[in-house]
Design an enzyme around this catalytic site. Sequence first.
Site, PDB file in Angstrom:
ATOM      1  N   ARG A 115       2.953 -26.320  12.218  1.00 28.59           N
ATOM      2  CA  ARG A 115       1.783 -26.649  13.192  1.00 28.59           C
ATOM      3  C   ARG A 115       1.307 -25.166  14.100  1.00 28.59           C
ATOM      4  O   ARG A 115       0.191 -24.450  13.848  1.00 28.59           O
ATOM      5  CB  ARG A 115       1.666 -27.710  13.922  1.00 28.59           C
ATOM      6  CG  ARG A 115       0.679 -28.395  14.298  1.00 28.59           C
ATOM      7  CD  ARG A 115       0.033 -27.780  15.556  1.00 28.59           C
ATOM      8  NE  ARG A 115       0.813 -28.032  16.730  1.00 28.59           N
ATOM      9  CZ  ARG A 115       0.783 -26.894  17.861  1.00 28.59           C
ATOM     10  NH1 ARG A 115      -0.332 -26.179  17.646  1.00 28.59           N
ATOM     11  NH2 ARG A 115       1.629 -26.962  18.634  1.00 28.59           N
ATOM     12  N   ASP A 116       2.055 -24.897  14.893  1.00 27.63           N
ATOM     13  CA  ASP A 116       1.651 -23.623  15.553  1.00 27.63           C
ATOM     14  C   ASP A 116       1.638 -22.301  14.894  1.00 27.63           C
ATOM     15  O   ASP A 116       0.625 -21.457  15.073  1.00 27.63           O
ATOM     16  CB  ASP A 116       2.724 -23.344  16.960  1.00 27.63           C
ATOM     17  CG  ASP A 116       1.853 -23.048  18.186  1.00 27.63           C
ATOM     18  OD1 ASP A 116       0.959 -22.365  17.994  1.00 27.63           O
ATOM     19  OD2 ASP A 116       2.253 -23.389  19.319  1.00 27.63           O
ATOM     20  N   HIS A 153      -1.600 -21.046  13.343  1.00 20.62           N
ATOM     21  CA  HIS A 153      -2.463 -20.048  13.815  1.00 20.62           C
ATOM     22  C   HIS A 153      -2.087 -18.750  13.101  1.00 20.62           C
ATOM     23  O   HIS A 153      -2.843 -18.028  12.848  1.00 20.62           O
ATOM     24  CB  HIS A 153      -2.097 -20.022  15.265  1.00 20.62           C
ATOM     25  CG  HIS A 153      -2.672 -21.142  16.033  1.00 20.62           C
ATOM     26  ND1 HIS A 153      -4.000 -21.407  16.090  1.00 20.62           N
ATOM     27  CD2 HIS A 153      -2.190 -22.184  16.776  1.00 20.62           C
ATOM     28  CE1 HIS A 153      -4.178 -22.370  16.930  1.00 20.62           C
ATOM     29  NE2 HIS A 153      -3.056 -22.938  17.272  1.00 20.62           N
ATOM     30  N   SER A 197       0.874 -23.420  27.170  1.00 16.02           N
ATOM     31  CA  SER A 197       0.141 -22.779  26.031  1.00 16.02           C
ATOM     32  C   SER A 197      -0.067 -21.076  26.063  1.00 16.02           C
ATOM     33  O   SER A 197      -0.260 -20.385  25.060  1.00 16.02           O
ATOM     34  CB  SER A 197      -1.374 -23.512  25.954  1.00 16.02           C
ATOM     35  OG  SER A 197      -1.129 -24.721  26.259  1.00 16.02           O
ATOM     36  N   HIS A 245       7.056 -27.165  25.760  1.00 17.63           N
ATOM     37  CA  HIS A 245       6.719 -26.429  24.672  1.00 17.63           C
ATOM     38  C   HIS A 245       6.134 -24.934  25.109  1.00 17.63           C
ATOM     39  O   HIS A 245       5.563 -24.673  26.101  1.00 17.63           O
ATOM     40  CB  HIS A 245       5.477 -27.031  24.256  1.00 17.63           C
ATOM     41  CG  HIS A 245       4.591 -26.215  23.036  1.00 17.63           C
ATOM     42  ND1 HIS A 245       5.007 -26.446  21.773  1.00 17.63           N
ATOM     43  CD2 HIS A 245       3.910 -25.147  23.247  1.00 17.63           C
ATOM     44  CE1 HIS A 245       4.161 -25.681  20.964  1.00 17.63           C
ATOM     45  NE2 HIS A 245       3.519 -24.748  21.741  1.00 17.63           N
ATOM     46  N   HIS A 247       5.732 -20.358  25.139  1.00 18.12           N
ATOM     47  CA  HIS A 247       5.419 -19.428  24.196  1.00 18.12           C
ATOM     48  C   HIS A 247       6.038 -18.047  24.698  1.00 18.12           C
ATOM     49  O   HIS A 247       6.343 -18.089  26.053  1.00 18.12           O
ATOM     50  CB  HIS A 247       3.812 -19.335  24.099  1.00 18.12           C
ATOM     51  CG  HIS A 247       3.225 -20.154  23.115  1.00 18.12           C
ATOM     52  ND1 HIS A 247       2.961 -19.814  21.705  1.00 18.12           N
ATOM     53  CD2 HIS A 247       2.939 -21.204  23.123  1.00 18.12           C
ATOM     54  CE1 HIS A 247       2.553 -20.833  21.080  1.00 18.12           C
ATOM     55  NE2 HIS A 247       2.260 -21.853  21.978  1.00 18.12           N
ATOM     56  N   TYR A 268      -5.770 -18.365  27.450  1.00 20.59           N
ATOM     57  CA  TYR A 268      -5.182 -18.941  26.180  1.00 20.59           C
ATOM     58  C   TYR A 268      -5.862 -17.758  25.295  1.00 20.59           C
ATOM     59  O   TYR A 268      -6.731 -17.081  25.351  1.00 20.59           O
ATOM     60  CB  TYR A 268      -5.869 -20.243  26.024  1.00 20.59           C
ATOM     61  CG  TYR A 268      -5.477 -20.751  24.872  1.00 20.59           C
ATOM     62  CD1 TYR A 268      -3.943 -21.069  24.547  1.00 20.59           C
ATOM     63  CD2 TYR A 268      -6.216 -21.526  24.042  1.00 20.59           C
ATOM     64  CE1 TYR A 268      -3.287 -21.593  23.525  1.00 20.59           C
ATOM     65  CE2 TYR A 268      -5.628 -21.921  22.588  1.00 20.59           C
ATOM     66  CZ  TYR A 268      -4.406 -22.003  22.539  1.00 20.59           C
ATOM     67  OH  TYR A 268      -3.823 -22.468  21.325  1.00 20.59           O
TER      68      TYR A 268
END
Lengths: 342, 342
Positions: A15-16, A19, A169, A196, A198, A287
């Site tokens: 899913r991520d 990108h 995010s 979650h 990054h 973002y």
Amino acid sequence: MTITAKIHLVDVTLRDGSHAMKHAFTIEQVKEVAKGLDEAGIEYFEVSHGDGLGGSSLQYGFSKVNEMELIAAAAEVCKNAKVSVLLLPGIGVKEDLEEAVKAGAKMVRVATHVTEADVAKQHIELGRKLGLKTVGFLMMAHMAPVEKLVEQAKLFESYGAEIVYVTDSAGTLLPHEVKERVSALREALSCEIGFHGHNNLSLAMANSIAAVEAGATYIDGSLRCLGAGSGNTQTEVMVAVFERLGYETGIRLYPIMDVANEVVAKFMPRPQEITGSSLIMGYSGVYSSFLLHTQDAAKKFSVDERDILVELGKRKAVGGQEDFIYDIAAQLAKKKTAETIT
Amino acid sequence: MTITAKIHLVDVTLRDGSHAMKHAFTIEQVKEVAKGLDEAGIEYFEVSHGDGLGGSSLQYGFSKVNEMELIAAAAEVCKNAKVSVLLLPGIGVKEDLEEAVKAGAKMVRVATHVTEADVAKQHIELGRKLGLKTVGFLMMAHMAPVEKLVEQAKLFESYGAEIVYVTDSAGTLLPHEVKERVSALREALSCEIGFHGHNNLSLAMANSIAAVEAGATYIDGSLRCLGAGSGNTQTEVMVAVFERLGYETGIRLYPIMDVANEVVAKFMPRPQEITGSSLIMGYSGVYSSFLLHTQDAAKKFSVDERDILVELGKRKAVGGQEDFIYDIAAQLAKKKTAETIT
């Protein structure tokens, strides 16, 4: 170090990672990854367009293969692992979720901007009604003060969310900021807490540990970090690290490494390094969807894209405010000219 | 969070990065990196063969360009930054250090295995005599209990070391282990404390923060992580992170990013990802110099190289014990055969 509950690692490669793959996952790739995750002992993994169900569009990028087919392909090859889907109200609609359930989804994560939990009410209720494990995802968690985050998380819980996530995010939170946020939620809520992360500041692993130490029990990761920006917390590395720290994940190290290194590493288009743009996004808390516009504006007005991103971060710009980028670039250019003249 | 002393970031791109470059740095590359580091405000950066002065050899790999020429080239282009050299007694000799000083070196870091500080006595004394900033480097710091580490660090200090480093050569320490070690040294020593991390467990940044919070004031990093194993703590990212945490490094973010992304990223042969081998080295605490032999032994005896590395870690194997690798592989193969038969 006290041993707390079991840690559930949720893998978001499919899913991520969408990108990083420019939404071009194939049925074969999804099957191979899903099979590997299942064999390694992963409980839930996410399959959706990078921007969630319904994300395939001119604005967010068209998927190469319809995500419902990808969800079905993933569900089909799993003996134990279950498929999660991401849903951003406004991008995805209720019908998408119903279709995803028919394709085999067993978990939904309903994601909103950190101050907009109320738009998720009907989607969370639908998730529960459909018998899904239902999760509320507070994105860009750094953009609200802790009290606001708690208030919004309580809304998610009141709608029926079984887990509420702190979602970094932009990869901008520092470990003590994660700890503060997760602790506050742990204190205020009865449901489980997730995190979650990054890796824009090379802190995804540190933040995931901080989250667990503060009471989070669901932690997201992706194989070889495949994801937006500098990518996510590296799933297979988390398996090793949490084992060393004395937490139980139920995932076997060699098999999860094999799917990372023998499957994902072979098809990922580029390594997930911390480059100039991704570092500045983490540094300024902006973002990644702003990046292309920022680069364009920087060129147009002959200013440093980093200055635009830092300014966007200061002004707490959110998605949808893309015009703002050009305004800022114009202002910076004007300032630069004024400085040159004087 | 209390603001402590200034943090000195020591860049090791041109030394630890030599491993990743297979010791093939050119004069031009060294000049460009040195100039960039100097302009960004770096105080000390290291230039040497990956295994230190005198490392250019059949055993450790021949340097493309004589390191004395590289040191001179680096020193020549700097206005403020100073060149450090690494010296492992047994590989480098006193004459190498004297020559490096003539070439422009201003700091020496004398490195030994964590239990062998006594072999560094004369080299540390020579460093002081030559007027160098003199540092003791305790490598593979995870392989000794904390009390032993303190004892060895005290030896370094007694010889005249002005800074003693906890060196996580295998990228295996966890943040609480770093904190415990640095705190113990901070308590027992009067000199400054340093930390050198590797990213095999995606914890280099977390460990560097833990070290600073425990009292370390010298932290190593490399641009774009260029270094052995999964590479080092990413220098330019540390500049951003320490600024966000409220520490003063004296380094300007955009210029340090520019040398990372416009210079180093252009010549590095491959990205510094956490792959299968590097993850297992961090997980098991085995140094990267074992890797080639391990891969060879794994092939020869048809066993999983990861099992060999884990076993080497359990038995606390150290450099020079390469024959041990083949013994372990043979034992694992025998065990495998026995299990297949029964």
